[in-house]
Design an enzyme around this catalytic site. Structure first.
Site, PDB file in Angstrom:
ATOM      1  N   GLY A 128       0.810  -1.214   0.000  1.00  0.00           N
ATOM      2  CA  GLY A 128       0.000   0.000   0.000  1.00  0.00           C
ATOM      3  C   GLY A 128       0.843   1.263   0.000  1.00  0.00           C
ATOM      4  O   GLY A 128       0.552   2.204   0.735  1.00  0.00           O
ATOM      5  N   TYR A 183     -13.560  -1.611  11.177  1.00  0.00           N
ATOM      6  CA  TYR A 183     -12.166  -1.188  11.042  1.00  0.00           C
ATOM      7  C   TYR A 183     -11.431  -1.331  12.374  1.00  0.00           C
ATOM      8  O   TYR A 183     -10.305  -1.838  12.423  1.00  0.00           O
ATOM      9  CB  TYR A 183     -12.127   0.259  10.563  1.00  0.00           C
ATOM     10  CG  TYR A 183     -10.735   0.838  10.478  1.00  0.00           C
ATOM     11  CD1 TYR A 183      -9.845   0.399   9.505  1.00  0.00           C
ATOM     12  CD2 TYR A 183     -10.315   1.828  11.361  1.00  0.00           C
ATOM     13  CE1 TYR A 183      -8.560   0.931   9.422  1.00  0.00           C
ATOM     14  CE2 TYR A 183      -9.042   2.361  11.285  1.00  0.00           C
ATOM     15  CZ  TYR A 183      -8.165   1.913  10.310  1.00  0.00           C
ATOM     16  OH  TYR A 183      -6.900   2.437  10.242  1.00  0.00           O
TER      17      TYR A 183
END
Length: 266
Positions: free
Chosen positions: A14, A155
């Site tokens: 990422g 999350y």
């Protein structure tokens, strides 16, 4: 300070933007050959080109880590030139959802993208670190792992899982020369966060200049001991330290870089 990283190779997942990009750039500045990872070819190539333009070494790996096929493509590209010494599991997704909005399918997809993606990288790259007797696995976590909010529960839970798996991995890697640690950022001022805060500032009465907006936003949303948001470069510095031989005696640790947002002694 010489972190003794010259000649090492790192995969930063990422890293085509934001925090991952800052980590890749810092490691490259320390002499590490970095593999920049992303799903968007143009953005990923751009970051790698910028690193090379600054005198660093950078390769590119494209793939979606939420699938086995994507993980295989990324690992194949990462190992094409030489072994990986440092794995930074940074990739992940975040969505501001309530308990009512976060469906079971959202939970499943978030866990797949934020947790199992890292497991795929660990299982594919750590065995060769063990064989060579040296390596680093650094997981990017967060304070919500231990002090979750009511919102975005899917999350919060994946951050807790990331912290837990990193410590379990450290126990598994006992006496191998490979360590596993967590860097837990607080609220970090990446571009989209600054844009969001600037957009809502008038309605919140935070002022007009960025300095006023930042102070107001911190006071009302993430009070901490520094009175500001963290910068990506500060997280990157923590990752660089844990990546280095200077951190040989650090394993299973959670290095919080959050300005004092999380207030406990553990």
């Amino acid at each position: 300070m010489d972190l003794q990283l010259a000649g090492k190779r790192a995969l930063v997942t990422g890293s085509s933007s934001g925090l991952g990009k800052a980590i890749a750039e810092r490691l490259a500045a320390e002499g590490v050959g970095v593999v920049v990872h992303g799903r968007d070819v143009a953005r990923t190539e751009k970051v790698a080109a910028e690193i090379r333009g600054a005198g660093g070494r950078a390769a590119v790996a494209i793939g979606d880590l939420s699938t086995d096929e994507g993980a295989e493509l990324v690992v194949g590209a990462a190992l094409a030139d030489a072994p990986i010494d440092i794995l930074v599991n940074n990739a992940g997704a975040y969505a501001q959802l309530s308990w009512a909005e976060a469906t079971p399918e959202t939970w499943r997809a978030t866990y797949e993208g934020n947790v199992i993606s890292g497991v795929r990288m660990i299982q594919r790259l750590v065995p060769q670190m063990r064989r060579r007797g040296w390596g680093r696995v650094i997981t990017i976590g967060g304070g919500l792992a231990t002090q979750p909010m009511a919102s975005h529960p899917q999350y919060n839970a994946t951050l807790a899982a990331r912290h837990n798996l990193a410590v379990s991995l450290a126990r598994e890697l006992k006496d191998t020369g490979v360590t596993s640690n967590v860097v837990a950022p607080g609220a970090i001022l990446v571009d989209h966060v600054k844009e969001l805060l600037t957009g809502i500032a008038p309605a919140r009465g935070w002022g007009e200049t960025w300095e006023e907006i930042e102070r107001g936003a911190v006071r009302d949303t993430i009070p901490n001991d520094t009175g500001r948001f963290g910068r990506p470069e500060e997280i990157a510095a923590a990752v660089a330290y844990l990546s280095s031989p200077l951190a040989d005696y650090v394993s299973g640790a959670n290095l919080r870089v959050d300005g004092g947002t999380i207030r406990n002694v553990a």
